[in-house]
Design a protein around this motif. Structure first.
Motif, PDB file in Angstrom:
ATOM      1  N   ASP A 269      40.499  35.216  -0.497  1.00  0.00           N
ATOM      2  CA  ASP A 269      39.635  35.650   0.606  1.00  0.00           C
ATOM      3  C   ASP A 269      39.180  37.104   0.413  1.00  0.00           C
ATOM      4  O   ASP A 269      39.511  37.747  -0.589  1.00  0.00           O
ATOM      5  CB  ASP A 269      40.307  35.400   1.961  1.00  0.00           C
ATOM      6  N   GLU A 270      38.432  37.600   1.396  1.00  0.00           N
ATOM      7  CA  GLU A 270      37.822  38.924   1.263  1.00  0.00           C
ATOM      8  C   GLU A 270      38.858  40.049   1.313  1.00  0.00           C
ATOM      9  O   GLU A 270      38.543  41.196   1.008  1.00  0.00           O
ATOM     10  CB  GLU A 270      36.728  39.128   2.329  1.00  0.00           C
ATOM     11  N   ASN A 271      40.088  39.713   1.679  1.00  0.00           N
ATOM     12  CA  ASN A 271      41.173  40.709   1.632  1.00  0.00           C
ATOM     13  C   ASN A 271      41.969  40.611   0.328  1.00  0.00           C
ATOM     14  O   ASN A 271      43.081  41.131   0.244  1.00  0.00           O
ATOM     15  CB  ASN A 271      42.106  40.518   2.832  1.00  0.00           C
ATOM     16  N   LEU A 272      41.410  39.931  -0.663  1.00  0.00           N
ATOM     17  CA  LEU A 272      42.083  39.681  -1.944  1.00  0.00           C
ATOM     18  C   LEU A 272      43.415  38.962  -1.750  1.00  0.00           C
ATOM     19  O   LEU A 272      44.384  39.211  -2.461  1.00  0.00           O
ATOM     20  CB  LEU A 272      42.281  40.965  -2.764  1.00  0.00           C
ATOM     21  N   HIS A 273      43.440  38.065  -0.782  1.00  0.00           N
ATOM     22  CA  HIS A 273      44.636  37.248  -0.555  1.00  0.00           C
ATOM     23  C   HIS A 273      44.362  35.852  -1.108  1.00  0.00           C
ATOM     24  O   HIS A 273      43.394  35.203  -0.714  1.00  0.00           O
ATOM     25  CB  HIS A 273      44.946  37.177   0.945  1.00  0.00           C
TER      26      HIS A 273
ATOM     27  N   HIS B 218      45.165  32.004  -1.285  1.00  0.00           N
ATOM     28  CA  HIS B 218      45.749  31.078  -0.306  1.00  0.00           C
ATOM     29  C   HIS B 218      46.635  29.999  -0.913  1.00  0.00           C
ATOM     30  O   HIS B 218      47.236  29.225  -0.179  1.00  0.00           O
ATOM     31  CB  HIS B 218      44.619  30.426   0.513  1.00  0.00           C
TER      32      HIS B 218
ATOM     33  N   ARG C  85      36.842  38.246  -7.615  1.00  0.00           N
ATOM     34  CA  ARG C  85      37.981  38.595  -6.763  1.00  0.00           C
ATOM     35  C   ARG C  85      39.300  38.401  -7.501  1.00  0.00           C
ATOM     36  O   ARG C  85      40.209  39.215  -7.387  1.00  0.00           O
ATOM     37  CB  ARG C  85      37.974  37.729  -5.491  1.00  0.00           C
TER      38      ARG C  85
ATOM     39  N   LYS D 145      44.709  44.759  -9.756  1.00  0.00           N
ATOM     40  CA  LYS D 145      45.367  45.543  -8.709  1.00  0.00           C
ATOM     41  C   LYS D 145      46.884  45.355  -8.797  1.00  0.00           C
ATOM     42  O   LYS D 145      47.649  46.332  -8.746  1.00  0.00           O
ATOM     43  CB  LYS D 145      44.851  45.089  -7.337  1.00  0.00           C
TER      44      LYS D 145
END
Lengths: 249, 134
Positions: free
Chosen positions: A182-186, A188, A227, A234
């Motif tokens: 997702d946009e939070n680099l999470h 799923h 992403r 990161k």
């Protein structure tokens, strides 16, 4: 061939893994012989080598739900090892969901490496085996039918990341399977926050090659792969910061 | 230019002499992400307006070669490549009426690397397509 290499140069790409298949159940009433399997692998080794690849990933036909390969795999690969050595290539079957690491399929491949002493055969790990939360979309086909028919593919094989310790010495290439970040680099489904530190701790120096297998809406994949690259980088930087720089520098 | 649907608008036509049609044909896109030996395609069933024409009675044309169902099953070397199209030739005396029909295709792929219970895997498609001339 000139066009192929010109395109690689233009886009700054490096050929790594050549995906190929050994279609063991070649006819509806007949399976491939060991010889036919060896011919197929030899053809793919030669073609991949000409195109500049380092690895081939033969998908052998399987005989059951846990993806046990057709028994011809062993003879077919063994006859191909000399050619692989001549070409400086590696043959890498894929450990793919729902096959875990601690399983007769994987053990069979490891036993083969230990018995032959070969440097030209190894394992490819598809990170889909570490999936520990359910899919919310399927790349293709009927999602509800897949839930019923192949639940492990939806809910995850949930292999503990620590099991990489057992086999990492045989792994030069990881198929970095994922489905949604997702946009939070999470992510799923795939626990990158455990996979990346584990690979760093093990001193893994092989490849990670993105394999996006999520929703197929137009243009989604490009952003998803970006992403994933951002997330993996990161996590790697965080690991290095916490552990005083490169582990194996 | 090929359409993204398996069933193509072009190539849907009656075959045989105009006054004595022997059947019709449908052009399909190779529907898998990898190439396939013909022997891994266990048949292509075509349904038009609810009537199914089973694979066993049809022929497949690839380039300038035609294959019966049995010849397809035996053909381990020729391949359908990604982006290829092929034609299913369906016997039907008199052919199809001119006009719009609801056409469905079911390509039965055998993927040896899938667990046995997923063989064959059937790639389905359905759309309206038009016969221009009786």
């Amino acid at each position: 061939m000139d066009h192929w290499f010109a395109q690689l140069e233009r886009y700054g790409l490096e050929p790594t893994n050549f995906a190929c298949w050994v279609d063991t159940r070649i006819q509806i009433d007949r399976n491939m012989s060991v010889e036919e399997g060896a011919v197929q692998i030899a053809q793919d080794l030669r073609l991949a080598h000409r195109l500049g690849f380092k690895f081939i990933r033969p998908k052998f036909g399987v005989i059951d739900r846990t993806l046990t390969p057709d028994p011809i795999w062993e003879g077919a690969v063994e006859r191909s090892l000399d050619l692989a050595q001549q070409l400086d290539m590696m043959i890498l079957p894929e450990i793919h969901a729902p096959t875990p690491i601690r399983h007769p399929v994987t053990e069979g491949y490891v036993n083969f490496i230990e018995r032959t002493g070969t440097k030209n055969f190894g394992l490819m790990i598809d990170t889909g085996i570490f999936q520990d939360r359910p899919l919310d979309a399927w790349g293709g086909g009927d999602f509800e039918a897949i839930k019923k028919g192949a639940p492990e593919m939806v809910y995850g094989t949930k292999v503990p990341v620590d099991h990489l310790d057992d086999i990492i010495q045989y792994v030069p290439f990881i198929q970095a399977k994922f489905h949604r970040i997702d946009e939070n680099l999470h992510d799923h489904q795939i626990p990158w926050d455990r996979i990346v530190p584990k690979l760093k701790a093990l001193g893994y120096t092989g490849y990670l090659s993105s394999e996006y297998e999520g929703a197929r809406d137009p243009w989604v994949a490009i952003e998803q792969v970006r992403r994933q690259h951002a997330l993996v980088r990161k996590l790697e930087a965080e690991y290095e910061a916490a552990n005083g720089g490169l582990v194996d520098a | 230019m090929l359409e993204r649907t398996h069933i193509q608008s072009t190539g849907f036509r009656n075959v045989g002499p105009v006054e004595a049609r022997t059947g019709f044909e449908v052009r399909l896109l190779q529907a898998n992400y990898r190439s396939s030996r013909l022997s891994l395609i266990e048949g292509v069933d075509i349904t038009v307006d609810g009537v199914t024409y089973p694979a066993e009675q049809s022929r497949i044309r690839l380039g300038d070669r035609e294959y019966t169902h049995a010849e397809m099953a035996a053909e381990t070397q020729a391949r359908l490549y990604v982006g290829d199209h092929f034609t299913v030739i369906v016997p039907k005396p008199g052919g199809l009426e001119a006009g719009v029909h609801l056409v469905a295709s079911a390509i039965r792929y055998r993927h040896p690397y899938f667990p046995p219970e997923h063989q064959p895997t059937i790639a389905r498609n359905q759309r309206h397509a038009t016969i221009v001339m009786r």
